[in-house]
Scaffold this motif. Structure first.
Motif, PDB file in Angstrom:
ATOM      1  N   LYS A   1      92.491 -41.372 116.048  1.00 54.46           N
ATOM      2  CA  LYS A   1      91.510 -42.288 115.452  1.00 54.46           C
ATOM      3  C   LYS A   1      90.204 -41.578 115.101  1.00 54.46           C
ATOM      4  O   LYS A   1      89.551 -41.922 114.117  1.00 54.46           O
ATOM      5  N   ASN A   2      89.833 -40.552 115.911  1.00 54.12           N
ATOM      6  CA  ASN A   2      88.506 -39.950 115.769  1.00 54.12           C
ATOM      7  C   ASN A   2      88.487 -38.547 115.173  1.00 54.12           C
ATOM      8  O   ASN A   2      87.415 -38.018 114.883  1.00 54.12           O
ATOM      9  N   THR A   3      89.660 -37.941 114.990  1.00 48.36           N
ATOM     10  CA  THR A   3      89.683 -36.579 114.453  1.00 48.36           C
ATOM     11  C   THR A   3      89.344 -36.572 112.968  1.00 48.36           C
ATOM     12  O   THR A   3      89.869 -37.377 112.185  1.00 48.36           O
ATOM     13  N   TYR A   4      88.493 -35.637 112.605  1.00 46.02           N
ATOM     14  CA  TYR A   4      88.074 -35.496 111.204  1.00 46.02           C
ATOM     15  C   TYR A   4      89.192 -34.862 110.389  1.00 46.02           C
ATOM     16  O   TYR A   4      89.640 -33.759 110.675  1.00 46.02           O
ATOM     17  N   VAL A   5      89.682 -35.565 109.388  1.00 46.54           N
ATOM     18  CA  VAL A   5      90.716 -35.047 108.487  1.00 46.54           C
ATOM     19  C   VAL A   5      90.207 -35.189 107.052  1.00 46.54           C
ATOM     20  O   VAL A   5      90.174 -36.287 106.497  1.00 46.54           O
ATOM     21  N   PRO A   6      89.770 -34.082 106.445  1.00 54.77           N
ATOM     22  CA  PRO A   6      89.218 -34.154 105.088  1.00 54.77           C
ATOM     23  C   PRO A   6      90.278 -34.454 104.042  1.00 54.77           C
ATOM     24  O   PRO A   6      91.468 -34.179 104.241  1.00 54.77           O
ATOM     25  N   ASN A   7      89.844 -34.979 102.934  1.00 54.86           N
ATOM     26  CA  ASN A   7      90.755 -35.312 101.846  1.00 54.86           C
ATOM     27  C   ASN A   7      90.904 -34.105 100.909  1.00 54.86           C
ATOM     28  O   ASN A   7      90.313 -34.052  99.836  1.00 54.86           O
ATOM     29  N   ILE A   8      91.664 -33.128 101.362  1.00 57.35           N
ATOM     30  CA  ILE A   8      91.900 -31.927 100.555  1.00 57.35           C
ATOM     31  C   ILE A   8      93.392 -31.661 100.446  1.00 57.35           C
ATOM     32  O   ILE A   8      94.186 -32.148 101.245  1.00 57.35           O
ATOM     33  N   ASP A   9      93.750 -30.866  99.457  1.00 50.60           N
ATOM     34  CA  ASP A   9      95.154 -30.571  99.189  1.00 50.60           C
ATOM     35  C   ASP A   9      95.529 -29.231  99.820  1.00 50.60           C
ATOM     36  O   ASP A   9      95.140 -28.172  99.340  1.00 50.60           O
ATOM     37  N   PHE A  10      96.292 -29.298 100.898  1.00 51.40           N
ATOM     38  CA  PHE A  10      96.703 -28.090 101.606  1.00 51.40           C
ATOM     39  C   PHE A  10      97.747 -27.290 100.838  1.00 51.40           C
ATOM     40  O   PHE A  10      97.928 -26.102 101.102  1.00 51.40           O
ATOM     41  N   SER A  11      98.414 -27.918  99.921  1.00 49.43           N
ATOM     42  CA  SER A  11      99.500 -27.235  99.211  1.00 49.43           C
ATOM     43  C   SER A  11      98.979 -26.076  98.366  1.00 49.43           C
ATOM     44  O   SER A  11      99.723 -25.144  98.054  1.00 49.43           O
ATOM     45  N   ARG A  12      97.685 -26.103  98.013  1.00 49.80           N
ATOM     46  CA  ARG A  12      97.101 -25.032  97.200  1.00 49.80           C
ATOM     47  C   ARG A  12      96.560 -23.887  98.046  1.00 49.80           C
ATOM     48  O   ARG A  12      96.158 -22.844  97.518  1.00 49.80           O
ATOM     49  N   LEU A  13      96.555 -24.061  99.346  1.00 50.36           N
ATOM     50  CA  LEU A  13      95.931 -23.087 100.228  1.00 50.36           C
ATOM     51  C   LEU A  13      96.569 -21.699 100.167  1.00 50.36           C
ATOM     52  O   LEU A  13      95.841 -20.696 100.081  1.00 50.36           O
ATOM     53  N   PRO A  14      97.892 -21.571 100.224  1.00 54.91           N
ATOM     54  CA  PRO A  14      98.500 -20.226 100.164  1.00 54.91           C
ATOM     55  C   PRO A  14      98.088 -19.439  98.918  1.00 54.91           C
ATOM     56  O   PRO A  14      97.843 -18.227  98.996  1.00 54.91           O
ATOM     57  N   GLU A  15      97.980 -20.112  97.782  1.00 55.56           N
ATOM     58  CA  GLU A  15      97.571 -19.423  96.549  1.00 55.56           C
ATOM     59  C   GLU A  15      96.094 -19.057  96.593  1.00 55.56           C
ATOM     60  O   GLU A  15      95.692 -17.971  96.176  1.00 55.56           O
ATOM     61  N   LEU A  16      95.286 -19.974  97.121  1.00 55.64           N
ATOM     62  CA  LEU A  16      93.853 -19.715  97.221  1.00 55.64           C
ATOM     63  C   LEU A  16      93.570 -18.493  98.085  1.00 55.64           C
ATOM     64  O   LEU A  16      92.672 -17.698  97.791  1.00 55.64           O
ATOM     65  N   MET A  17      94.324 -18.330  99.149  1.00 56.40           N
ATOM     66  CA  MET A  17      94.085 -17.242 100.089  1.00 56.40           C
ATOM     67  C   MET A  17      94.411 -15.868  99.519  1.00 56.40           C
ATOM     68  O   MET A  17      94.107 -14.852 100.142  1.00 56.40           O
TER      69      MET A  17
END
Length: 361
Positions: free
Chosen positions: A88-104
């Motif tokens: 209920k209290n954990t911060y979960v941002p609205n971002i797309d993790f699927s693009r992360l491997p390419e971004l890195m």
């Protein structure tokens, strides 16, 4: 009291779901090694393909909260309560993790969000890039999102550094330079911190000279600021550019103590501080929060960070080395004086023998 592996099995088998409300019980639970702790990853089966980040619960910390349960049923109930609060209290941002491997793979695209995070000696993740400096460990991380004091980060895998086309040293230098931009250093007098916690505490009961170095935005692992000379120089400026010791309080902060008549740059003083660090680490700091068992020293004139023991040894060697020329000069003077004295005696003796010979002749 319940065992740690019993609590872990609650999550591995999904038995903990029996104590959760239906919406949370529908989530998948995956157990992963997060480096310095075991994590339970909760995945919503409906949203699992969206690339949205998933919250990770620290099962080691959870066990510490439920281990005194009478039996596994009570442990299950208490664990479920922790899970509910967490989800209920954990911060979960609205971002797309699927693009992360390419971004890195592209350093330039993420360089302004990369920083070094201090981790404990117990941190162990073979897939994550890691650097060791002066006996401390640091992991490069990417700040994905932040809202107030809440943040979400991702450790950089070893493969990402190679994909960026940088050597490890090049990558380390660039990221360490950017760390202060992400963490935003905060240097506060320890007395001010205690006054915030306990306003009635007497100022004379505290060491007013001790400074705490941490992050303004409270990102975990901020002790990595110890690697930035601009930060260390700011601390030195507060001490009128005098040398100081650094106490590794935790992976998120360090404490500076000026060199003075109470804590001089001596082996005895360093041994006392080291013993204090060992006792605090073993009795008051969580295993995954320990930064180091060593005390550190900053030379304000040379802008150099060392283990305090190494600094003390090198200082003694330097003093001995500086004394060598004087010792050589004194030895040369003694040799010269002896030679002159001996030569003078030999000359006098020779004259006397010559005079005696002439008299006899």
């Amino acid at each position: 009291m319940v065992k740690k592996n019993e609590v872990r099995r609650l999550f591995e088998t999904g038995a903990v779901k029996g104590y959760l409300p239906s919406d949370m019980a529908a989530m998948e639970i995956h157990i992963n090694n997060m480096g310095n702790y075991t994590g339970a990853v909760f995945i919503d089966p409906i949203k699992k393909e969206t690339g949205k980040p998933m919250p990770v619960l620290n099962l080691d910390a959870l066990y510490e909260s439920v281990k005194n349960s009478e039996d596994i049923i009570e442990a299950g109930v208490r664990s479920a309560g922790i899970v509910q609060d967490f989800l209920k209290n954990t911060y979960v941002p609205n971002i797309d993790f699927s693009r992360l491997p390419e971004l890195m793979k592209d350093f330039d695209k993420i360089s302004d969000r990369l920083y070094l995070s201090a981790v404990s000696p117990s941190y162990n993740n073979e897939n994550t890039a890691m650097f060791e400096v002066q006996g401390m460990r640091f992991v490069p991380k990417l700040l994905l999102a932040q809202e107030g004091s809440d943040s979400m980060v991702a450790p950089l895998p070893r493969s990402a550094v190679k994909d960026m086309g940088l050597t490890e040293q090049e990558f380390f230098t660039k990221v360490s330079e950017n760390t202060k931009n992400v963490l935003k250093p905060e240097i506060r007098n320890i007395s001010d911190i205690f006054k915030d916690i306990q306003p009635d505490i007497a100022s004379e009961a505290m060491d007013m000279s001790m400074l705490v170095v941490t992050s303004q935005n409270k990102i975990k692992g901020a002790a990595s600021l110890i690697l930035d000379d601009t930060v260390l120089s700011q601390v030195a400026a507060r001490y009128n550019n005098a040398n100081y010791f650094i106490i590794p309080s935790s992976i998120s902060e360090v404490i500076a103590m000026p060199v003075n008549e109470f804590t001089p740059e001596t082996a005895e003083s360093i041994a006392m501080l080291t013993q204090m660090v060992e006792e605090v680490n073993d009795t008051q700091v969580a295993k995954d929060e320990i930064l180091s068992y060593d005390v550190y020293h900053y030379d304000a004139q040379k802008h150099k960070l060392d283990k305090a023991t190494d600094y003390c040894i090198n200082k003694q060697l330097d003093e001995a080395h500086q004394a060598l020329p004087r010792a050589d000069e004194e030895l040369n003077e003694q040799i010269c004086e002896t030679f002159i004295f001996s030569s003078g005696n030999m000359s006098d003796s020779g004259l006397h023998r010559a005079s005696d010979k002439r008299l006899r002749d």
